[in-house]
Design a protein around this motif. Structure first.
Motif, PDB file in Angstrom:
ATOM      1  N   ALA A  48       0.830  -1.208   0.000  1.00  0.00           N
ATOM      2  CA  ALA A  48       0.000   0.000   0.000  1.00  0.00           C
ATOM      3  C   ALA A  48       0.865   1.259   0.000  1.00  0.00           C
ATOM      4  O   ALA A  48       0.543   2.248  -0.677  1.00  0.00           O
ATOM      5  N   ALA A  49       1.969   1.244   0.758  1.00  0.00           N
ATOM      6  CA  ALA A  49       2.866   2.402   0.788  1.00  0.00           C
ATOM      7  C   ALA A  49       3.507   2.634  -0.573  1.00  0.00           C
ATOM      8  O   ALA A  49       3.616   3.782  -1.038  1.00  0.00           O
ATOM      9  N   LEU A  50       3.940   1.559  -1.232  1.00  0.00           N
ATOM     10  CA  LEU A  50       4.504   1.699  -2.576  1.00  0.00           C
ATOM     11  C   LEU A  50       3.470   2.252  -3.549  1.00  0.00           C
ATOM     12  O   LEU A  50       3.769   3.127  -4.366  1.00  0.00           O
ATOM     13  N   ALA A  51       2.240   1.738  -3.468  1.00  0.00           N
ATOM     14  CA  ALA A  51       1.180   2.188  -4.370  1.00  0.00           C
ATOM     15  C   ALA A  51       0.886   3.668  -4.167  1.00  0.00           C
ATOM     16  O   ALA A  51       0.690   4.409  -5.140  1.00  0.00           O
ATOM     17  N   LEU A  52       0.869   4.109  -2.911  1.00  0.00           N
ATOM     18  CA  LEU A  52       0.603   5.521  -2.639  1.00  0.00           C
ATOM     19  C   LEU A  52       1.689   6.397  -3.246  1.00  0.00           C
ATOM     20  O   LEU A  52       1.403   7.447  -3.846  1.00  0.00           O
ATOM     21  N   GLY A  53       2.948   5.996  -3.094  1.00  0.00           N
ATOM     22  CA  GLY A  53       4.042   6.789  -3.648  1.00  0.00           C
ATOM     23  C   GLY A  53       4.013   6.876  -5.155  1.00  0.00           C
ATOM     24  O   GLY A  53       4.487   7.861  -5.735  1.00  0.00           O
ATOM     25  N   LEU A  54       3.441   5.857  -5.815  1.00  0.00           N
ATOM     26  CA  LEU A  54       3.435   5.813  -7.285  1.00  0.00           C
ATOM     27  C   LEU A  54       2.132   6.315  -7.898  1.00  0.00           C
ATOM     28  O   LEU A  54       2.054   6.475  -9.125  1.00  0.00           O
ATOM     29  N   SER A  55       1.105   6.582  -7.093  1.00  0.00           N
ATOM     30  CA  SER A  55      -0.214   6.945  -7.621  1.00  0.00           C
ATOM     31  C   SER A  55      -0.387   8.452  -7.701  1.00  0.00           C
ATOM     32  O   SER A  55       0.103   9.198  -6.849  1.00  0.00           O
ATOM     33  N   ASN A  56      -1.137   8.870  -8.709  1.00  0.00           N
ATOM     34  CA  ASN A  56      -1.565  10.268  -8.797  1.00  0.00           C
ATOM     35  C   ASN A  56      -2.972  10.333  -8.228  1.00  0.00           C
ATOM     36  O   ASN A  56      -3.962  10.154  -8.928  1.00  0.00           O
ATOM     37  N   ILE A  57      -3.062  10.561  -6.911  1.00  0.00           N
ATOM     38  CA  ILE A  57      -4.355  10.445  -6.237  1.00  0.00           C
ATOM     39  C   ILE A  57      -5.160  11.735  -6.277  1.00  0.00           C
ATOM     40  O   ILE A  57      -6.317  11.753  -5.852  1.00  0.00           O
TER      41      ILE A  57
END
Length: 433
Positions: A74-83
């Motif tokens: 989840a932490a990796l996904a957050l860093g890579l996502s344009n939220i």
């Protein structure tokens, strides 16, 4: 000096660096947090919840190392996502770092509240590894633009976005594993380079799964939004239960070997806890000599079972001290114990180590015999425990006797490692004059 440095790393440096980074990120993100829209704040809150819940669902890998795969993904996904929704400014790296840190702290706070152990140095290493992602993806500029900005321009080349995300995630995971290895080297007094290699080799499968999952969530977020988070974390949830079951089986396996090793104690063939002490010494020496985790596992099993062959003796050896027995008796004990273990059909390598444990080191030096390092270690550890007596009261005498056989019976490298181990425990190991 090097060992003191590693010990400092294990005790507090990663925690201090992680805390400092989190405080700096918090201070620089306050103004941006105040300007974020409600939708972005809700998305960040969901990531906090996902990371926190992931922290409570931990796995034990690599001989006791705790990891939280769902939290890391989840932490990796957050860093890579344009939220950020269309029209809003992109969420900065500092906000992402604060969100990851908050989720990890909340999750480990829940662990503390339920009286479950929290290893702060390992947590700090995972946080610092995860913080690499927003730094590389959102802050560092390549030809005037960040990777996040460039990914928005590659709508027709999503494969290129995926490759970039995988590369960034791999770098972050490499930082995490390196820090974890340094922490472990400081805690176990092992060689740091070998610890790093062993950490990467032992967890490469899990690390690859985490990087891939984080990338999939980030890519799916372009089409699905925040729904991608639970959707692609679900396979990790299933994997978590499967790995937990495997870990439980391994723990039962280890307990069975431990119970079998106590058979000689209960039948008075050896003094109480002799096998456990030999295993403890052997593992410390093995780590000091840079053995891999697979080799250490075989070493531990062989050390616990090294005296199993004594149950076939008609008369017990006084105090169970095989080092004082005749060479023929030592050979028979080692052979019988190895045959018992070999009959299980699953511990052939352990049986080989046990059978070779009585072979003198001169066989290597003079005839080039291939004598496993684990066997050499058990030979020295067993001799030390047999000769030092209850509570190690005769440690000096034991080391004197071992030094008399240096290069003939015992491997000098193993004896030197044992001396370092005893020095760390505050015991005098110098031979008497």
């Amino acid at each position: 000096m090097r060992r003191l440095l590693f010990r400092g790393l294990e005790l507090g440096v990663p925690v201090g660096v992680a805390a400092g980074l989190l405080l700096v990120a918090l201070g620089s993100s306050l103004s941006q947090l105040a300007g974020l829209g409600a939708g972005t704040l809700v998305t960040l809150a969901l990531f906090v919840v996902a990371i926190a819940l992931g922290e409570t669902a931990r796995l034990t890998v690599l001989a006791g190392r705790l990891t939280a795969p769902m939290s890391s993904a989840a932490a990796l996904a957050l860093g890579l996502s344009n939220i950020a929704p269309d029209g809003d400014a992109a969420v900065g790296a500092d906000v992402v770092v604060v969100t990851i840190g908050l989720g990890m702290l909340v999750g480990n706070g829940l662990l503390e509240a339920t009286r479950r152990p929290v290893h702060w140095s390992g947590l700090a290493a995972r946080f610092l590894g995860a913080a690499v992602v927003p730094f590389l993806y959102r802050s560092v500029r390549f030809d005037g633009a960040t990777l996040l900005e460039r990914s928005a321009d590659w709508d027709s080349q999503r494969w290129l976005v995926a490759v970039v995300m995988l590369c960034v995630g791999s770098v972050a995971m490499l930082v995490d594993l390196t820090l974890q290895a340094i922490v472990r080297a400081g805690r176990e007094h092992g060689p740091v380079l070998r610890s790093i290699v062993d950490e990467i080799r032992s967890t490469i499968g899990l690390a690859t799964a985490l990087v891939t999952s984080g990338t999939l969530i980030a890519l799916a977020a372009y089409a699905l939004g925040v729904v991608a988070l639970p959707l692609f974390l679900f396979p990790l949830v299933l994997t978590y239960f499967a790995v937990q079951r495997y870990a439980s089986i391994r723990q039962t396996y280890r307990q069975t070997i431990g119970a079998l090793s106590s058979l000689t104690d209960r039948t008075s063939y050896t003094v109480p806890r002799h096998a456990q002490r030999v295993a403890e010494i052997s593992m410390a020496v093995g780590r000091d000599l840079g053995m891999s985790q697979r080799e250490l596992t075989d070493l531990e099993y062989a050390a616990l079972l090294h005296d199993l062959g004594q149950v076939a003796l008609r008369e017990p050896i006084p105090q169970g001290a095989t080092v004082m027995a005749a060479p023929a008796d030592q050979q028979r004990i080692a052979h019988d114990g190895a045959e018992i273990v070999r009959s299980t059909g699953v511990l052939d390598n352990v049986a080989t180590i046990m059978e070779a444990q009585i072979t003198p080191y001169r066989q290597v030096r003079e005839f080039g015999q291939d004598l496993p390092m684990a066997s050499r270690i058990i030979k020295v550890a067993n001799a030390y425990d047999d000769l030092s007596g209850p509570e190690g009261l005769h440690a000096d005498r034991a080391m004197e006797r071992i030094h008399l056989g240096l290069g003939y019976e015992y491997d000098p490298r193993v004896v030197d490692s044992l001396t370092r181990y005893l020095d760390r425990r505050g015991r005098s190991t110098a031979p008497s004059a």
